[in-house]
Motif scaffolding. Sequence first.
Motif, PDB file in Angstrom:
ATOM      1  N   LEU A   1       0.774  -1.194  -0.048  1.00 38.62           N
ATOM      2  CA  LEU A   1       0.046   0.150   0.045  1.00 38.62           C
ATOM      3  C   LEU A   1       0.987   1.174  -0.014  1.00 38.62           C
ATOM      4  O   LEU A   1       0.702   2.120  -0.815  1.00 38.62           O
ATOM      5  N   VAL A   2       1.859   1.253   0.872  1.00 40.07           N
ATOM      6  CA  VAL A   2       2.681   2.555   0.664  1.00 40.07           C
ATOM      7  C   VAL A   2       3.649   2.524  -0.382  1.00 40.07           C
ATOM      8  O   VAL A   2       3.736   3.696  -0.853  1.00 40.07           O
ATOM      9  N   GLU A   3       4.003   1.669  -0.966  1.00 44.40           N
ATOM     10  CA  GLU A   3       4.766   1.622  -2.147  1.00 44.40           C
ATOM     11  C   GLU A   3       3.901   2.294  -3.344  1.00 44.40           C
ATOM     12  O   GLU A   3       4.427   2.491  -4.438  1.00 44.40           O
ATOM     13  N   ARG A   4       2.588   2.152  -3.138  1.00 45.54           N
ATOM     14  CA  ARG A   4       1.556   2.637  -4.246  1.00 45.54           C
ATOM     15  C   ARG A   4       1.535   4.162  -4.141  1.00 45.54           C
ATOM     16  O   ARG A   4       1.170   4.702  -5.459  1.00 45.54           O
ATOM     17  N   ILE A   5       1.844   4.646  -3.278  1.00 48.17           N
ATOM     18  CA  ILE A   5       1.296   6.192  -2.962  1.00 48.17           C
ATOM     19  C   ILE A   5       2.090   7.169  -4.023  1.00 48.17           C
ATOM     20  O   ILE A   5       1.510   7.652  -4.815  1.00 48.17           O
TER      21      ILE A   5
ATOM     22  N   ARG B   1       2.014   5.472   8.810  1.00 50.17           N
ATOM     23  CA  ARG B   1       3.073   4.794   7.549  1.00 50.17           C
ATOM     24  C   ARG B   1       3.050   5.991   6.720  1.00 50.17           C
ATOM     25  O   ARG B   1       3.776   6.083   5.792  1.00 50.17           O
ATOM     26  N   LEU B   2       1.676   6.373   6.345  1.00 56.39           N
ATOM     27  CA  LEU B   2       1.268   7.495   5.310  1.00 56.39           C
ATOM     28  C   LEU B   2       1.954   8.978   5.820  1.00 56.39           C
ATOM     29  O   LEU B   2       1.955   9.788   4.831  1.00 56.39           O
ATOM     30  N   GLN B   3       2.375   9.106   6.938  1.00 55.21           N
ATOM     31  CA  GLN B   3       2.645  10.597   7.454  1.00 55.21           C
ATOM     32  C   GLN B   3       3.616  11.381   6.218  1.00 55.21           C
ATOM     33  O   GLN B   3       3.511  12.265   6.136  1.00 55.21           O
ATOM     34  N   PRO B   4       4.784  10.352   6.149  1.00 53.39           N
ATOM     35  CA  PRO B   4       5.824  11.139   5.466  1.00 53.39           C
ATOM     36  C   PRO B   4       5.201  11.609   3.932  1.00 53.39           C
ATOM     37  O   PRO B   4       6.057  12.211   3.362  1.00 53.39           O
TER      38      PRO B   4
END
Lengths: 204, 204
Positions: free
Chosen positions: B129-133, B161-164
């Motif tokens: 998920l994080v790698e898709r952003i 995890r999405l904060q950055p």
Amino acid sequence: MTQYPSILLENAVNQFASLPGIGRKTALRLVLNLLRRDNNEVNIFAQSLTNLKSQICYCKVCHNISDTQVCQICSSNRRNRQIVCVVENIQDVMSIERTAQYNGLYHVLGGIISPIDGIGPKDLELDSLVERIVPEEIQEVILALPTTVEGDTTNFYIYKRLQPFNVKVTQLARGVAVGNELEYTDDVTLGRSILNRTLFQSDN
Amino acid sequence: MTQYPSILLENAVNQFASLPGIGRKTALRLVLNLLRRDNNEVNIFAQSLTNLKSQICYCKVCHNISDTQVCQICSSNRRNRQIVCVVENIQDVMSIERTAQYNGLYHVLGGIISPIDGIGPKDLELDSLVERIVPEEIQEVILALPTTVEGDTTNFYIYKRLQPFNVKVTQLARGVAVGNELEYTDDVTLGRSILNRTLFQSDN
């Protein structure tokens, strides 16, 4: 897109949902459970169904489900071969076997006479029952059909067909079920159980 | 003899009884239903299961079940590709799709963080998920996980995890369900729905 993200999934759900009492939500839950298993497990599941359908026999004597031409009960030496218990279907055989109170043979009709559903005597294994009486030297036929109008009709039909033969025709005892409160027993059952009362036995 | 008159029958009943919520009596009823069908129908039933298991894909983008490498939703031109809705499993995708209120993409975690069941972040599709952003230029991530302790934990983990990244993180509205009586709404939900009250809208 359709309701399902995959046609393969939809097909499997449709198949499960075609079974009695299984709705689409339950079917999906069952299919997703299978999907989480190993390939091998799912193959065993599928194989068990095709094997069942392609290899199953019906006993040519009593018409019960069997792995062999003549079922375990009909081919057993330990059973009383002079008594035949007439039942509607194989679940009833299993129910009576579980009681461990019966040691005779069975005859599975495959249904009961029901004009509303278009089921007549010719659709059931009735002739084959009558044909068993003389060659197998059967002394007693126990009628163990449902206590419904259809069951009573079928009982009466069998009774009539068996009259020419020298065979005792009995039926299951009817009355108040073991463990039942009289208050909650239906009126017809309670009424008949008074009319057909039996001598007191201390082991009942 | 065993409880069943046939080993083939017993095998099939055992398989059905291994499914969640299916007891042995229900399993027998389902198997006997299949037994009354044509050979062909039973083969189609069995084939649908093996096909499902052997041919199913999981979309390599959103991890939803799919017949293809990339699912219909992820490969559609009509969807809003800037919004991703994070859900626990494929049933949740189907539930949200049924509402016809959402036009974005999905990301199926395959579970939620649950230390009691030994399910940690590494067991779920969280890294993906994080790698898709960044590559997909996603603007908003909607957290649509269960409103349980585990769901809240997973929500918080994803939020961290999405904060950055420069991405809006939202969650489903929580409150009194449409059609519910206040009297039967649980206290926590009702309490929060007062604290988080919204401006009156006449179409709600």
